[in-house]
Design a protein around this motif. Structure first.
Motif, PDB file in Angstrom:
ATOM      1  N   ALA A 122       0.832  -1.211   0.000  1.00 22.83           N
ATOM      2  CA  ALA A 122       0.000   0.000   0.000  1.00 22.83           C
ATOM      3  C   ALA A 122       0.861   1.252   0.000  1.00 22.83           C
ATOM      4  O   ALA A 122       0.543   2.236  -0.679  1.00 22.83           O
ATOM      5  CB  ALA A 122      -0.932  -0.007   1.211  1.00 22.83           C
ATOM      6  N   ILE A 123       1.968   1.218   0.734  1.00 26.18           N
ATOM      7  CA  ILE A 123       2.873   2.375   0.768  1.00 26.18           C
ATOM      8  C   ILE A 123       3.495   2.600  -0.606  1.00 26.18           C
ATOM      9  O   ILE A 123       3.538   3.731  -1.115  1.00 26.18           O
ATOM     10  CB  ILE A 123       3.963   2.181   1.851  1.00 26.18           C
ATOM     11  N   VAL A 124       3.942   1.525  -1.226  1.00 31.98           N
ATOM     12  CA  VAL A 124       4.582   1.631  -2.548  1.00 31.98           C
ATOM     13  C   VAL A 124       3.583   2.136  -3.582  1.00 31.98           C
ATOM     14  O   VAL A 124       3.893   3.027  -4.381  1.00 31.98           O
ATOM     15  CB  VAL A 124       5.184   0.266  -2.968  1.00 31.98           C
ATOM     16  N   VAL A 125       2.363   1.595  -3.568  1.00 28.97           N
ATOM     17  CA  VAL A 125       1.338   2.039  -4.516  1.00 28.97           C
ATOM     18  C   VAL A 125       0.965   3.500  -4.243  1.00 28.97           C
ATOM     19  O   VAL A 125       0.792   4.297  -5.176  1.00 28.97           O
ATOM     20  CB  VAL A 125       0.099   1.119  -4.468  1.00 28.97           C
ATOM     21  N   GLY A 126       0.870   3.869  -2.977  1.00 34.34           N
ATOM     22  CA  GLY A 126       0.577   5.265  -2.621  1.00 34.34           C
ATOM     23  C   GLY A 126       1.624   6.218  -3.150  1.00 34.34           C
ATOM     24  O   GLY A 126       1.299   7.294  -3.679  1.00 34.34           O
ATOM     25  N   GLN A 177       4.463   1.186 -14.859  1.00 31.45           N
ATOM     26  CA  GLN A 177       5.832   1.603 -15.197  1.00 31.45           C
ATOM     27  C   GLN A 177       6.570   2.116 -13.957  1.00 31.45           C
ATOM     28  O   GLN A 177       7.722   1.762 -13.708  1.00 31.45           O
ATOM     29  CB  GLN A 177       5.815   2.677 -16.285  1.00 31.45           C
ATOM     30  N   ALA A 178       5.875   2.891 -13.137  1.00 27.68           N
ATOM     31  CA  ALA A 178       6.499   3.433 -11.926  1.00 27.68           C
ATOM     32  C   ALA A 178       6.861   2.314 -10.950  1.00 27.68           C
ATOM     33  O   ALA A 178       7.927   2.341 -10.325  1.00 27.68           O
ATOM     34  CB  ALA A 178       5.562   4.434 -11.256  1.00 27.68           C
ATOM     35  N   LEU A 179       5.993   1.333 -10.840  1.00 27.13           N
ATOM     36  CA  LEU A 179       6.258   0.220  -9.923  1.00 27.13           C
ATOM     37  C   LEU A 179       7.394  -0.656 -10.437  1.00 27.13           C
ATOM     38  O   LEU A 179       8.206  -1.162  -9.651  1.00 27.13           O
ATOM     39  CB  LEU A 179       4.989  -0.606  -9.710  1.00 27.13           C
ATOM     40  N   GLN A 180       7.474  -0.835 -11.736  1.00 29.51           N
ATOM     41  CA  GLN A 180       8.575  -1.617 -12.301  1.00 29.51           C
ATOM     42  C   GLN A 180       9.918  -0.923 -12.089  1.00 29.51           C
ATOM     43  O   GLN A 180      10.936  -1.570 -11.858  1.00 29.51           O
ATOM     44  CB  GLN A 180       8.348  -1.873 -13.800  1.00 29.51           C
ATOM     45  N   GLU A 181       9.903   0.404 -12.155  1.00 27.87           N
ATOM     46  CA  GLU A 181      11.138   1.149 -11.920  1.00 27.87           C
ATOM     47  C   GLU A 181      11.588   1.029 -10.474  1.00 27.87           C
ATOM     48  O   GLU A 181      12.785   1.038 -10.171  1.00 27.87           O
ATOM     49  CB  GLU A 181      10.938   2.620 -12.291  1.00 27.87           C
ATOM     50  N   ARG A 182      10.646   0.896  -9.548  1.00 29.98           N
ATOM     51  CA  ARG A 182      10.988   0.766  -8.123  1.00 29.98           C
ATOM     52  C   ARG A 182      11.476  -0.625  -7.777  1.00 29.98           C
ATOM     53  O   ARG A 182      12.239  -0.805  -6.858  1.00 29.98           O
ATOM     54  CB  ARG A 182       9.771   1.082  -7.250  1.00 29.98           C
ATOM     55  N   ASP A 183      10.991  -1.638  -8.490  1.00 26.89           N
ATOM     56  CA  ASP A 183      11.355  -3.022  -8.218  1.00 26.89           C
ATOM     57  C   ASP A 183      12.178  -3.561  -9.373  1.00 26.89           C
ATOM     58  O   ASP A 183      11.625  -3.988 -10.383  1.00 26.89           O
ATOM     59  CB  ASP A 183      10.100  -3.886  -8.021  1.00 26.89           C
ATOM     60  N   PRO A 184      13.490  -3.582  -9.240  1.00 25.72           N
ATOM     61  CA  PRO A 184      14.345  -3.985 -10.345  1.00 25.72           C
ATOM     62  C   PRO A 184      14.295  -5.496 -10.631  1.00 25.72           C
ATOM     63  O   PRO A 184      14.883  -5.942 -11.591  1.00 25.72           O
ATOM     64  CB  PRO A 184      15.755  -3.584  -9.892  1.00 25.72           C
ATOM     65  N   THR A 185      13.610  -6.298  -9.824  1.00 18.42           N
ATOM     66  CA  THR A 185      13.582  -7.752 -10.056  1.00 18.42           C
ATOM     67  C   THR A 185      12.662  -8.167 -11.148  1.00 18.42           C
ATOM     68  O   THR A 185      11.843  -7.593 -11.642  1.00 18.42           O
ATOM     69  CB  THR A 185      13.164  -8.511  -8.774  1.00 18.42           C
TER      70      THR A 185
END
Length: 185
Positions: A122-126, A177-185
């Motif tokens: 939830a924090i990451v999505v926020g 796209q933003a979430l993929q940039e935060r999680d490099p895996t």
């Protein structure tokens, strides 16, 4: 199977006047032990240890009541099976009467509900939502977070339904796209 006759010596022992009559128990076990164990096994829902205990207790009671055992093998068998059934019934009653025992070793591995992954998500999505334009963020908020239909969201936002669909599409794409940039895996 021959006729079961309990000797006067065995009767005296059972009444407490002499020593333990091993011959009585041996004969009862030899002749009735197998069928009695099978019966006890069914009565205990196939709990082997409990069934063995039931057979043992049944034979002990037979020894204690040796004067009553001067009967035909069929009647003796019925008596033994009835005693075994009553022992199992008593066991069920006593288990219901006392609280269930808890195996403390299993408590060490009991899963505890942990919402930390959900909270972190939830924090990451926020954070990712904050990087969207206001229009895209409002479209996501109305449709996904508030559970409104496209028509309802369009009414609340004061835009046509097609605009809501378009904003949701581009907002989801930007979020992905933003979430993929935060999680490099």
């Amino acid at each position: 199977m021959g006729r079961h006759r309990i000797t006067p010596h065995a009767r005296a022992d059972a009444e407490g006047a002499g020593d333990y009559d091993e011959d009585l128990i041996t004969r009862l076990y030899r002749e009735f032990g197998g069928p009695l164990f099978g019966h006890a096994l069914k009565l205990t829902d196939y709990d082997r240890q409990w069934a063995e205990d039931v057979v043992q207790e049944t034979l002990v009671r037979a020894w204690r009541h040796a004067p009553k055992l001067d009967r035909e093998p069929g009647l003796l068998r019925a008596w033994l099976f009835t005693v075994a059934r009553r022992i199992v019934i008593d066991g069920h009653r006593s288990r219901r009467a006392r609280p269930e025992e808890v195996d403390l070793t299993r408590l060490a591995v009991v899963p505890v509900r942990d919402d930390s992954d959900r909270t972190l998500s939830a924090i990451v999505v926020g954070e990712a939502l904050r990087h969207l334009t206001q229009e895209h963020r409002e479209a996501i908020m109305e449709t996904y977070l508030r559970g409104r239909t496209v028509k309802e969201a369009a009414k609340v936002l004061g835009v046509p339904p097609g605009t809501v669909k378009s904003r949701v599409y581009y907002a989801l794409r930007a979020l992905r796209q933003a979430l993929q940039e935060r999680d490099p895996t």
